[in-house]
Design an enzyme around this catalytic site. Structure first.
Site, mmCIF file in Angstrom:
data_model
loop_
_atom_site.group_PDB
_atom_site.id
_atom_site.type_symbol
_atom_site.label_atom_id
_atom_site.label_comp_id
_atom_site.label_asym_id
_atom_site.label_seq_id
_atom_site.Cartn_x
_atom_site.Cartn_y
_atom_site.Cartn_z
ATOM 1 N N PRO A 26 24.777 36.866 58.619
ATOM 2 C CA PRO A 26 25.504 36.160 57.860
ATOM 3 C C PRO A 26 26.356 36.874 56.939
ATOM 4 C CG PRO A 26 23.622 34.968 58.594
ATOM 5 C CD PRO A 26 22.950 36.238 58.930
ATOM 6 N N THR A 28 28.390 35.122 53.037
ATOM 7 C CA THR A 28 29.438 34.232 52.494
ATOM 8 C C THR A 28 29.852 35.607 51.688
ATOM 9 O OG1 THR A 28 27.756 32.483 51.649
ATOM 10 C CG2 THR A 28 29.483 33.103 49.986
ATOM 11 N N ALA A 59 27.357 31.117 55.955
ATOM 12 C CA ALA A 59 26.804 30.369 55.605
ATOM 13 C C ALA A 59 28.198 29.310 55.642
ATOM 14 C CB ALA A 59 26.098 30.359 54.223
ATOM 15 N N GLN A 101 26.751 30.033 60.825
ATOM 16 C CA GLN A 101 24.934 29.880 59.875
ATOM 17 C C GLN A 101 25.308 28.199 59.297
ATOM 18 O OE1 GLN A 101 23.692 31.693 56.026
ATOM 19 N NE2 GLN A 101 21.875 31.683 57.268
ATOM 20 N N TYR A 180 18.193 27.811 49.808
ATOM 21 C CA TYR A 180 19.121 27.029 49.634
ATOM 22 C C TYR A 180 18.219 25.243 50.593
ATOM 23 C CZ TYR A 180 22.315 30.706 49.013
ATOM 24 O OH TYR A 180 22.414 31.695 48.480
ATOM 25 N N ARG A 227 17.041 29.989 60.355
ATOM 26 C CA ARG A 227 16.524 31.291 59.680
ATOM 27 C C ARG A 227 15.797 30.969 58.808
ATOM 28 N NH1 ARG A 227 20.579 35.951 55.801
ATOM 29 N NH2 ARG A 227 19.595 37.472 57.635
ATOM 30 N N GLY A 319 23.855 43.440 57.488
ATOM 31 C CA GLY A 319 24.453 42.640 56.220
ATOM 32 C C GLY A 319 24.938 43.449 55.844
HETATM 33 C C1 FMN Z 1 27.737 39.584 50.462
HETATM 34 C C2 FMN Z 1 26.608 38.952 51.128
HETATM 35 C C3 FMN Z 1 26.640 37.682 51.082
HETATM 36 C C4 FMN Z 1 25.202 37.043 52.359
HETATM 37 N N1 FMN Z 1 26.302 35.892 52.440
HETATM 38 C C5 FMN Z 1 24.376 35.558 52.985
HETATM 39 C C6 FMN Z 1 24.837 33.968 53.662
HETATM 40 O O1 FMN Z 1 25.708 33.145 53.506
HETATM 41 N N2 FMN Z 1 23.106 33.212 54.708
HETATM 42 C C7 FMN Z 1 22.339 34.351 54.063
HETATM 43 O O2 FMN Z 1 21.420 33.602 55.350
HETATM 44 N N3 FMN Z 1 22.411 35.363 54.131
HETATM 45 C C8 FMN Z 1 22.834 35.608 53.196
HETATM 46 N N4 FMN Z 1 23.194 37.298 52.616
HETATM 47 C C9 FMN Z 1 21.968 37.942 53.252
HETATM 48 C C10 FMN Z 1 22.147 38.890 54.565
HETATM 49 O O3 FMN Z 1 22.320 38.355 55.426
HETATM 50 C C11 FMN Z 1 21.131 39.985 55.053
HETATM 51 O O4 FMN Z 1 19.774 38.890 54.964
HETATM 52 C C12 FMN Z 1 20.774 40.862 53.556
HETATM 53 O O5 FMN Z 1 22.540 41.438 53.137
HETATM 54 C C13 FMN Z 1 20.093 42.640 53.414
HETATM 55 O O6 FMN Z 1 20.124 42.702 55.361
HETATM 56 P P1 FMN Z 1 21.381 43.849 55.024
HETATM 57 O O7 FMN Z 1 20.488 45.190 53.621
HETATM 58 O O8 FMN Z 1 21.245 44.597 56.045
HETATM 59 O O9 FMN Z 1 22.329 43.277 53.741
HETATM 60 C C14 FMN Z 1 24.469 37.610 52.471
HETATM 61 C C15 FMN Z 1 24.299 39.154 51.813
HETATM 62 C C16 FMN Z 1 25.518 39.421 51.559
HETATM 63 C C17 FMN Z 1 25.639 41.347 50.905
#
Ligand code: FMN
Length: 368
Positions: A26, A28, A59, A101, A180, A227, A319
């Protein structure tokens, strides 16, 4: 089976096979309308990434007071349901599957973002302040939730979960991570309550369990994921008893037979990861720690994903690699180079730039 085969082996999830083990985490992106209605642009973005197999949509707020930042989507009005329905229909037509989410921000909110005064377990503001349309501002002191607030919040999660099913999602992910609202109940530095929702570990996990139970009763436990982010300090969370609390919480959640447990920044070397894996009876989705605020590794997280699969995870969420590579699966399967995340400042800015304009392989001149 080789490690590489494991990444691209099928996995039975919610009654149907996924072609591989990668899930879109997920994220944002602040591309909804000001009232939280998902946009046509969001539909395009998610449809571009349908190859993820399973997408956990960003989210999404279950009510207005839980809204964290501007232009994030909701699931509490008819317009939200209609907007999300267009997204899920389009993704399904492209072969993808979606959970969404549900996130209540708690103290991570601001009247300039939601129009309402934030509520939280205790009246302790977010130290670092928060981004608003007027720029970065100090946080306000949230109102400590009373019993009515707790009951209303649980009811709003239930309504949002029902709305998610009506909007075509296969299920919901309850966000109890990353600082959160639900995480604020879990952590002692944000939960100073003296009632049954605070104090001991049994008290601090009570709200998360109450939300999960109410949502599972409404839409079925097989449509509910959760999560968790043990030890993660996002949004100034400072856990004092990570190793003690999470096994108790996960053991309690395990009894609910949910669709999945999703662990943020899972570490295949950590004893806690193995302990939680052993406790968890259904699908475990692990999100590797690829380093935050640094460029992604050139392999996009593939080696980390393979380590976590070897350590017992069933699925791996990524992500930023999906953010920058709509066709991430094809690129990993073929060994094609990955797009780096470009213009990190465009992550949360709205509009198509840095959102729907990442190139796919057949549009890369050198691959033509
Ligand atoms: C732009 C952005 C927005 C994110 N928004 C959320 C979110 O809405 N909910 C959430 O649980 N994690 C959010 N995360 C965290 C990601 O889900 C993920 O845990 C994090 O980016 C690490 O994974 P990665 O290294 O593959 O990017 C966000 C990360 C990024 C980069």
């Amino acid at each position: 089976m080789t490690k590489t085969a494991a990444l691209f082996s099928t996995y039975r999830f919610a009654g149907r096979d996924l072609d591989h083990r990668l899930v879109m985490a997920p994220m944002t992106r602040n591309r909804a309308a000001a009232d939280g209605t998902p946009s046509a642009l969001m539909s395009e973005y998610y449809t571009q990434r349908a190859g993820a197999g399973l997408i956990i949509a960003e989210a999404t707020t279950p009510n207005r007071v839980g809204q964290t930042y501007a232009d994030i989507p909701g699931l509490y009005t008819d317009a939200h349901v209609t907007g999300w329905r267009a997204v899920t229909d389009s993704v399904r037509a492209a072969g993808g599957r979606m959970f969404v989410q549900l996130q209540h921000g708690g103290r991570v909110g601001h009247p300039d973002n939601s129009g309402l005064h934030p509520i939280a377990p205790s009246a302790i503001p977010l130290p670092e302040g928060i981004h608003t349309p007027a720029g970065h501002q100090d946080s306000v002191v949230p109102k400590a939730m009373d019993t009515d607030d707790i009951e209303a919040t649980i009811a709003d999660f239930v309504t949002a979960a029902r709305n998610a099913v009506a909007a075509g999602f296969e299920g919901v992910e309850i966000h109890s991570a990353n600082g959160y609202l639900l995480h604020q109940f879990l952590a002692a530095n944000t939960n100073h309550r003296t009632d049954e929702y605070g104090g001991s570990i049994a008290g601090r996990i009570r709200f998360t369990l109450a939300v999960v139970d109410a949502v599972a009763a409404a839409i079925g436990p097989d449509r509910v994921g959760i999560r968790l982010s043990p030890g993660v300090t996002a949004n100034s969370i400072a856990e004092t008893d990570t190793e003690a609390l999470y096994p108790v919480l996960v053991a309690a959640l395990a009894e609910r037979r949910l669709a999945y447990l999703h662990l943020v920044f899972a570490d295949p070397e950590s004893p806690l990861f193995h302990q939680l894996r052993a406790l968890w009876p259904t699908t475990l989705i692990a999100n590797p720690n690829l380093g935050w605020g640094v460029p992604l590794p050139a392999d996009g997280g593939r080696a980390a994903a393979e380590s976590l699969l070897t350590a017992g995870a069933d699925l791996i969420s990524l992500g930023r690699s999906f953010l920058a590579n709509p066709d991430l699966i094809t690129r990993l399967q073929t060994g094609a180079p990955l797009n780096p995340v470009r213009d990190a400042h465009l992550m949360y800015t709205g509009g198509p730039e840095g959102y729907t304009d990442y190139p796919v392989l057949d549009r890369i001149p050198s691959a033509a």
